[in-house]
Design an enzyme around this catalytic site. Sequence first.
Site, PDB file in Angstrom:
ATOM      1  N   LEU A   3       1.138  -1.290   0.147  1.00 22.13           N
ATOM      2  CA  LEU A   3      -0.155   0.124   0.049  1.00 22.13           C
ATOM      3  C   LEU A   3       1.167   1.113  -0.224  1.00 22.13           C
ATOM      4  CD1 LEU A   3      -2.671  -0.991   2.859  1.00 22.13           C
ATOM      5  CD2 LEU A   3      -3.137  -0.928   0.456  1.00 22.13           C
ATOM      6  N   HIS A   4       0.532   2.029  -1.124  1.00 29.42           N
ATOM      7  CA  HIS A   4       1.564   3.347  -0.763  1.00 29.42           C
ATOM      8  C   HIS A   4       0.799   4.586  -1.335  1.00 29.42           C
ATOM      9  CE1 HIS A   4       2.775   1.703  -5.248  1.00 29.42           C
ATOM     10  NE2 HIS A   4       2.988   3.300  -5.051  1.00 29.42           N
ATOM     11  N   ARG A   5      -1.183   4.792  -1.694  1.00 29.60           N
ATOM     12  CA  ARG A   5      -1.727   5.306  -2.728  1.00 29.60           C
ATOM     13  C   ARG A   5      -1.581   6.606  -1.697  1.00 29.60           C
ATOM     14  NH1 ARG A   5       0.225   5.353  -7.262  1.00 29.60           N
ATOM     15  NH2 ARG A   5       0.270   3.703  -7.889  1.00 29.60           N
TER      16      ARG A   5
ATOM     17  N   ASP B  47      -2.609  -1.663  -3.938  1.00 29.31           N
ATOM     18  CA  ASP B  47      -2.908   0.035  -4.962  1.00 29.31           C
ATOM     19  C   ASP B  47      -1.664  -0.265  -5.144  1.00 29.31           C
ATOM     20  OD1 ASP B  47      -1.038   0.844  -3.175  1.00 29.31           O
ATOM     21  OD2 ASP B  47      -2.481   1.951  -1.582  1.00 29.31           O
TER      22      ASP B  47
END
Length: 372
Positions: free
Chosen positions: A216-218, A290
Amino acid sequence: MTDAATQGPLIDVIAGARPNFMKIAPIIAAIQQRQQAGSTLRYRLVHTGQHYDEKMSGEFFTQLGIPHPDVNLEVGSGTQAEQTAAILTRYERLLQQAPCSLCLVVGDVTSTMACAIAAQKLRIPVAHVEAGIRSGDWTMPEEINRLVTDSITNWFFTTSEVANQNLRKSGVGDERIFFVGNTMIDTLLANLPRLREPAFWPALGLQPGGYFVMTLHRPANVDDPAGFRQLLDAVNRGVRGLPVVFPVHPRTAKTLQSLRGDWPTLKPVDPLGYLEFNHLVRHAKGVITDSGGVTEETTVMGVPCLTLRDTTERPETVTVGTNELIGTNPAALQPALDRLFEGQWKAGGIPDLWDGRTSIRIADVLERLLCA
Ligand code: UD1
Ligand code: UDP
């Protein structure tokens, strides 16, 4: 640098952030192959320095055999405007001192857009690899980068027919569009035999098909601590006790540090090397992500992928591949995971031209365009 007129056309290959490195590796290899066959094409590898940690940058050069960058602009982190401005200023200075014949950018990160602008304003033509993809979501910085880059690109290398159509709709003529496939998949297919277990595999008791991988990094998922906590709660509840290996992106680490929660299934680890990460993905029960690039890799490896976003700029990973858009509401995760556990996930297929030969096609086109 030497004179393009006497030594053959010089292509600036631009890379800045993690997902760029796997895209440029096979393009550089294809140019090198052409050179060995007598081509006068030359390249200069420009790293903007957008990503700079060993685990976000250096390790990919080592693992994927990418040559040391000829130039590192060392821009580092900052706000969107600060980073864009630093890349613009430093890349423009480089081009003024040592121009190139073509600026080749890949993907949709800030480095992609900023280098395209700097080059085009100096009347250096721009080629964009992975052109034409659109999420339609202007809250994503990447969508702005895609729109701006494609509005000033001369030659478009595309991964799908949907991307071709998007470009045509915006007025780009077919003579400037080259449907070549996906360079990220060139790298994946070339490296499948080299994938290797991460060192923590035995310590975490991992078994093929007996764990999940999550990235996850958005900003929409990880920047707000309360929302991020709900997401982690939902993952922990939904995976029926299986371990979730979670390589934590530096942006995500910033928020995670401030959170307290009871998530016994979550196994946070540092960002992984390419070979270790894709080994994990290949043998996972499923991937929760994501990321954009990861949805392409899971499609090709036939691994179920649950994307925690409302839109995708890569619709073929859903219509053809194993990806499904779950959305950003944590409540939607449980029913999707239940379907996966009940064996009801689609098998998926492989999109057209994602065949490992994309970079060879790109080098062919570059040769025709620049050496004719
Ligand atoms: C960037 C890209 C995104 C891509 C992602 C891949 C843009 C707008 N975003 O997002 O499209 O999916 O990379 O990983 O270009 N940081 C470090 N070490 C590093 C790099 C970053 O600690 O080597 C930290 C910094 O605190 C920085 C933050 O991560 O402020 C965000 O980095 P940035 O490059 O701005 O965006 P990403 O979220 O990484
Ligand atoms: N990746 C990796 N190690 C990790 C996480 C991802 O090597 O710990 C690779 C992954 O296999 C893919 C690329 O990074 O090739 C995707 O980059 P990222 O998710 O950062 O960016 P996006 O594709 O979303 O722009």
